[in-house]
Write a protein that holds these residues in place. Structure first.
Motif, PDB file in Angstrom:
ATOM      1  N   SER A  17     -16.983  -0.010  -2.762  1.00 55.95           N
ATOM      2  CA  SER A  17     -16.341   1.292  -2.521  1.00 55.95           C
ATOM      3  C   SER A  17     -15.005   1.072  -1.826  1.00 55.95           C
ATOM      4  CB  SER A  17     -17.248   2.182  -1.671  1.00 55.95           C
ATOM      5  OG  SER A  17     -17.442   1.564  -0.444  1.00 55.95           O
ATOM      6  N   ASN A  18     -15.022   0.183  -0.845  1.00 58.16           N
ATOM      7  CA  ASN A  18     -13.759  -0.052  -0.129  1.00 58.16           C
ATOM      8  C   ASN A  18     -12.639  -0.401  -1.103  1.00 58.16           C
ATOM      9  OD1 ASN A  18     -13.105   0.315   2.385  1.00 58.16           O
ATOM     10  ND2 ASN A  18     -14.149  -1.494   3.199  1.00 58.16           N
ATOM     11  N   SER A  19     -12.898  -1.397  -1.975  1.00 61.67           N
ATOM     12  CA  SER A  19     -11.793  -1.886  -2.815  1.00 61.67           C
ATOM     13  C   SER A  19     -11.576  -0.963  -4.009  1.00 61.67           C
ATOM     14  CB  SER A  19     -12.133  -3.290  -3.328  1.00 61.67           C
ATOM     15  OG  SER A  19     -13.373  -3.222  -3.964  1.00 61.67           O
ATOM     16  N   LEU A  20     -12.624  -0.229  -4.448  1.00 62.54           N
ATOM     17  CA  LEU A  20     -12.434   0.605  -5.649  1.00 62.54           C
ATOM     18  C   LEU A  20     -11.287   1.579  -5.440  1.00 62.54           C
ATOM     19  CD1 LEU A  20     -15.941   1.480  -7.115  1.00 62.54           C
ATOM     20  CD2 LEU A  20     -13.943   0.519  -8.282  1.00 62.54           C
ATOM     21  N   GLY A  21     -11.034   1.894  -4.145  1.00 58.53           N
ATOM     22  CA  GLY A  21      -9.965   2.877  -3.929  1.00 58.53           C
ATOM     23  C   GLY A  21      -8.651   2.389  -4.506  1.00 58.53           C
ATOM     24  N   ALA A  22      -8.493   1.031  -4.583  1.00 66.22           N
ATOM     25  CA  ALA A  22      -7.191   0.511  -5.009  1.00 66.22           C
ATOM     26  C   ALA A  22      -7.296  -0.065  -6.412  1.00 66.22           C
ATOM     27  CB  ALA A  22      -6.710  -0.526  -4.010  1.00 66.22           C
ATOM     28  N   GLN A  23      -6.233  -0.748  -6.874  1.00 65.28           N
ATOM     29  CA  GLN A  23      -6.183  -1.223  -8.261  1.00 65.28           C
ATOM     30  C   GLN A  23      -6.871  -2.578  -8.388  1.00 65.28           C
ATOM     31  OE1 GLN A  23      -2.239  -1.380  -9.956  1.00 65.28           O
ATOM     32  NE2 GLN A  23      -2.993  -1.762 -12.020  1.00 65.28           N
ATOM     33  N   GLU A  24      -8.239  -2.527  -8.410  1.00 62.35           N
ATOM     34  CA  GLU A  24      -9.023  -3.767  -8.492  1.00 62.35           C
ATOM     35  C   GLU A  24      -8.618  -4.578  -9.705  1.00 62.35           C
ATOM     36  OE1 GLU A  24     -10.129  -3.971  -5.294  1.00 62.35           O
ATOM     37  OE2 GLU A  24     -10.855  -5.543  -6.610  1.00 62.35           O
ATOM     38  N   GLY A  25      -8.565  -5.910  -9.573  1.00 62.55           N
ATOM     39  CA  GLY A  25      -8.304  -6.776 -10.719  1.00 62.55           C
ATOM     40  C   GLY A  25      -6.858  -6.702 -11.191  1.00 62.55           C
ATOM     41  N   TYR A  26      -5.977  -6.129 -10.324  1.00 64.11           N
ATOM     42  CA  TYR A  26      -4.567  -5.982 -10.729  1.00 64.11           C
ATOM     43  C   TYR A  26      -3.947  -7.349 -10.984  1.00 64.11           C
ATOM     44  CZ  TYR A  26       0.514  -5.440 -10.005  1.00 64.11           C
ATOM     45  OH  TYR A  26       1.875  -5.514 -10.128  1.00 64.11           O
ATOM     46  N   ILE A 243       5.433  -2.056  -5.932  1.00 60.68           N
ATOM     47  CA  ILE A 243       4.788  -1.061  -5.058  1.00 60.68           C
ATOM     48  C   ILE A 243       4.577  -1.664  -3.677  1.00 60.68           C
ATOM     49  CG2 ILE A 243       2.676   0.269  -4.635  1.00 60.68           C
ATOM     50  CD1 ILE A 243       2.245   0.448  -7.632  1.00 60.68           C
ATOM     51  N   GLY A 244       4.984  -0.900  -2.662  1.00 60.34           N
ATOM     52  CA  GLY A 244       4.683  -1.271  -1.282  1.00 60.34           C
ATOM     53  C   GLY A 244       4.200  -0.017  -0.566  1.00 60.34           C
ATOM     54  N   SER A 245       3.324  -0.167   0.419  1.00 61.94           N
ATOM     55  CA  SER A 245       2.835   1.005   1.136  1.00 61.94           C
ATOM     56  C   SER A 245       2.798   0.720   2.639  1.00 61.94           C
ATOM     57  CB  SER A 245       1.439   1.416   0.661  1.00 61.94           C
ATOM     58  OG  SER A 245       1.037   2.597   1.360  1.00 61.94           O
ATOM     59  N   ASN A 246       3.452   1.585   3.396  1.00 64.54           N
ATOM     60  CA  ASN A 246       3.598   1.418   4.845  1.00 64.54           C
ATOM     61  C   ASN A 246       2.370   1.928   5.589  1.00 64.54           C
ATOM     62  OD1 ASN A 246       5.058   0.796   7.234  1.00 64.54           O
ATOM     63  ND2 ASN A 246       5.676   2.942   7.430  1.00 64.54           N
ATOM     64  N   HIS A 247       1.191   1.424   5.195  1.00 62.28           N
ATOM     65  CA  HIS A 247      -0.065   1.896   5.800  1.00 62.28           C
ATOM     66  C   HIS A 247      -0.460   1.035   7.013  1.00 62.28           C
ATOM     67  CE1 HIS A 247      -1.362  -1.414   3.367  1.00 62.28           C
ATOM     68  NE2 HIS A 247      -1.381  -0.730   2.232  1.00 62.28           N
ATOM     69  N   VAL A 249      -1.849  -1.719   7.301  1.00 61.84           N
ATOM     70  CA  VAL A 249      -3.043  -2.580   7.233  1.00 61.84           C
ATOM     71  C   VAL A 249      -2.850  -3.601   6.115  1.00 61.84           C
ATOM     72  CG1 VAL A 249      -4.626  -0.856   8.161  1.00 61.84           C
ATOM     73  CG2 VAL A 249      -4.216  -0.957   5.672  1.00 61.84           C
ATOM     74  N   LYS A 250      -3.856  -4.441   5.888  1.00 57.74           N
ATOM     75  CA  LYS A 250      -3.786  -5.503   4.867  1.00 57.74           C
ATOM     76  C   LYS A 250      -3.466  -4.870   3.518  1.00 57.74           C
ATOM     77  CE  LYS A 250      -6.831  -9.314   3.324  1.00 57.74           C
ATOM     78  NZ  LYS A 250      -7.505  -8.830   2.085  1.00 57.74           N
ATOM     79  N   PRO A 251      -2.512  -5.424   2.762  1.00 56.57           N
ATOM     80  CA  PRO A 251      -2.168  -4.820   1.466  1.00 56.57           C
ATOM     81  C   PRO A 251      -3.386  -4.653   0.554  1.00 56.57           C
ATOM     82  CG  PRO A 251      -0.555  -6.472   2.058  1.00 56.57           C
ATOM     83  CD  PRO A 251      -1.665  -6.574   3.075  1.00 56.57           C
ATOM     84  N   TYR A 252      -3.397  -3.565  -0.191  1.00 55.20           N
ATOM     85  CA  TYR A 252      -4.477  -3.282  -1.141  1.00 55.20           C
ATOM     86  C   TYR A 252      -4.117  -3.872  -2.499  1.00 55.20           C
ATOM     87  CZ  TYR A 252      -6.249   0.226   2.177  1.00 55.20           C
ATOM     88  OH  TYR A 252      -6.749   0.850   3.292  1.00 55.20           O
ATOM     89  N   PRO A 253      -5.151  -4.185  -3.304  1.00 56.26           N
ATOM     90  CA  PRO A 253      -4.877  -4.653  -4.670  1.00 56.26           C
ATOM     91  C   PRO A 253      -4.007  -3.631  -5.409  1.00 56.26           C
ATOM     92  CG  PRO A 253      -7.209  -4.889  -4.140  1.00 56.26           C
ATOM     93  CD  PRO A 253      -6.587  -4.101  -3.013  1.00 56.26           C
ATOM     94  N   GLY A 254      -2.985  -4.147  -6.078  1.00 58.51           N
ATOM     95  CA  GLY A 254      -2.070  -3.243  -6.791  1.00 58.51           C
ATOM     96  C   GLY A 254      -0.721  -3.172  -6.097  1.00 58.51           C
ATOM     97  N   GLU A 255      -0.665  -3.629  -4.819  1.00 61.78           N
ATOM     98  CA  GLU A 255       0.608  -3.623  -4.087  1.00 61.78           C
ATOM     99  C   GLU A 255       1.362  -4.931  -4.362  1.00 61.78           C
ATOM    100  OE1 GLU A 255      -1.309  -0.612  -0.786  1.00 61.78           O
ATOM    101  OE2 GLU A 255      -0.496  -2.524  -0.061  1.00 61.78           O
ATOM    102  N   ASP A 256       2.680  -4.842  -4.423  1.00 60.42           N
ATOM    103  CA  ASP A 256       3.508  -5.989  -4.817  1.00 60.42           C
ATOM    104  C   ASP A 256       4.348  -6.547  -3.683  1.00 60.42           C
ATOM    105  OD1 ASP A 256       3.840  -3.796  -7.437  1.00 60.42           O
ATOM    106  OD2 ASP A 256       2.908  -5.776  -7.741  1.00 60.42           O
ATOM    107  N   PHE A 257       4.479  -5.783  -2.602  1.00 60.81           N
ATOM    108  CA  PHE A 257       5.140  -6.322  -1.411  1.00 60.81           C
ATOM    109  C   PHE A 257       4.570  -5.644  -0.177  1.00 60.81           C
ATOM    110  CE2 PHE A 257       7.753  -2.642  -2.449  1.00 60.81           C
ATOM    111  CZ  PHE A 257       8.314  -2.186  -1.256  1.00 60.81           C
TER     112      PHE A 257
END
Ligand code: FHN
Length: 441
Positions: A17-26, A243-247, A249-257
């Motif tokens: 569930s945690n990782s499904l939120g992001a782009q798994e297997g990106y 894609i980058g996100s100023n959240h 925390v540790k980058p999520y799958p799908g983020e590029d920087f």
């Protein structure tokens, strides 16, 4: 320790569930990977926080700018008056982009929508935008995109996931509560669809872009942002977009920087940063004074020396510097910031070779400075050192030559088991950055 079956299932669902939120297997495309290289070579960009909040210029309070709606608890009904007197007649996209190039910057990241929900482009899915609601009536994002293409500067779009204006940004997060005048109801998924709708506009109406700079997830840390849907959408529409996100925390799958706000990677003076430094390209964003948006009273301007030091220290930690300006409501950049950008450009015109295309050097960041490297060329950036000798240790490499970068004159040095001892006579020191160029064997 005997692990029972139900714990295993729970653990795996949680994990999923945690990782499904992001782009798994990106899997980033070749184009995306090449753009990451470009990004890491570029090293220096301009951040732009510009919006209808600029009209208020912080309301005389040096600590407030783009957050004035929240900090002054301005209800939507009042705040919606602001666009009617946002008229940046002196906005000159060509002048902005030229200023960026003259500063030695390679890209611009501009706010297309900040937390106040106002779109600085001609959105078709919301009339709360610069074309429909301001006397100016022109799409500054389009004007900037065209000028960036003409002058070969990449354009990134900052997009706030947090929205103090949209009725479906519900349940409210840490901010935007109780003062906006919105009903205490809303459809979160409808808000996510709206957000993806605006992102689709930005990724289909303005040509190829450098990427998306997300911000605001921290407002609703535990919400299901369905990042996988959003990231998949972006990578489908423009696979090369980063894609980058100023959240924080540790980058999520799908983020590029990965970005760091007002802190060098690994530092945490602001208390926001997570400690995780990923293998993704890194970027540090920094205010040129104490504010992101235009603030009339904020005279806390960083000196050109401080700014060059942040660029060099970032590069010495494998990170870009994204230096922010907050344009005035008339569309001009305030003179103090124009002067600082010009000064940085003058420094880079002489020393850019020791920054562009480099990566963190073999000599780790120290109190005296950092190192950057490109192949066998190692550059020591001595930023804060008042002694005439410097012992760099550990230093196990064999050297072919050691010279002052500025005039290529020899540096007296001794290399032994203690390290590399360098003699730096006063007349060779530079007030901003004494650069030693070492050619490794
Ligand atoms: O709240 C925003 C703020 O207005 C600004 O956009 C900065 C830029 O990195 N980010 C958020 C604060 O973390």
């Amino acid at each position: 320790m005997k692990i029972n079956k139900s714990f295993l299932v729970l653990f795996s669902v949680l994990l999923l569930s945690n990782s499904l939120g992001a782009q798994e297997g990106y899997k980033p495309t070749q184009e995306n990977l090449e753009n990451r290289q470009w990004f890491q070579d570029a090293k220096f960009g301009m951040f732009v926080h510009w919006g209808v909040y600029s009209v208020l210029g912080g309301g005389g309070d040096p600590g407030i700018a783009e957050w004035i709606m929240q900090n002054k608890k301005i209800p939507i009904k009042q705040y919606e008056k602001l666009p009617s007197f946002f008229n940046p007649v002196d906005f000159d996209a060509a002048e902005w982009v030229r200023m960026v190039k003259d500063a030695g910057m390679k890209y611009i990241t501009i706010t297309t929508k900040h937390h106040d929900g106002f779109a600085m482009y001609d959105s078709k899915i919301s009339d709360y935008n610069i074309v429909d609601k301001t006397p100016y009536g022109k799409d500054i994002i389009r004007m900037l995109a065209e000028e960036c293409r003409k002058q070969d500067i990449k354009l990134f779009f900052y997009y706030s996931q947090l929205d103090w204006h949209h009725p479906d940004y519900y349940p409210r997060g840490r901010t935007g509560q109780g003062f906006t005048g919105r009903d205490e109801s809303g459809d979160w998924d409808a808000y996510l669809d709206y957000m993806n709708g605006q992102l689709t506009e930005l990724l289909t109406d303005y040509g190829p872009i450098g990427g998306i700079w997300f911000d605001g997830m921290w407002d609703k840390k535990d919400a299901d942002w369905k990042l996988g849907t959003t990231y998949q959408l972006i990578h489908k529409l423009q696979p090369g977009a980063l894609i980058g996100s100023n959240h924080h925390v540790k980058p999520y799958p799908g983020e590029d920087f990965q970005m760091f706000e007002q802190d060098l990677p690994g530092e945490n003076t602001t208390g926001w940063q997570g400690s995780h430094i990923s293998q993704l390209p890194l970027e540090m964003c920094l205010t040129i004074n104490g504010s992101w948006g235009f603030n009339l009273m904020d005279q806390n301007h960083k000196s050109p020396k401080e700014l060059v030091h942040m660029l060099v220290k970032s590069a010495g930690r494998n990170a870009n510097l994204l230096l922010n300006v907050g344009p005035m409501p008339n569309g001009q950049i305030q003179p103090e910031h124009k002067a600082s950008l010009k000064a940085m450009g003058d420094w880079i015109a002489e020393n850019g070779e020791t920054i562009y295309g480099t990566r963190r050097g073999i000599v780790a960041a120290e109190d005296w400075g950092v190192s950057t490297q490109k192949g066998k060329k190692l550059y020591l950036h001595i930023l804060d050192w008042d002694k005439d000798v410097l012992l760099v240790q550990p230093f196990k490499e064999k050297v072919q030559s050691v010279v002052f970068f500025k005039d290529k004159s020899k540096v007296s040095h001794r290399l032994d088991k203690y390290g590399l001892l360098l003699e730096i006579p006063k007349n060779k020191k530079d007030g901003v950055d004494t650069i030693i160029e070492i050619t490794l064997k």
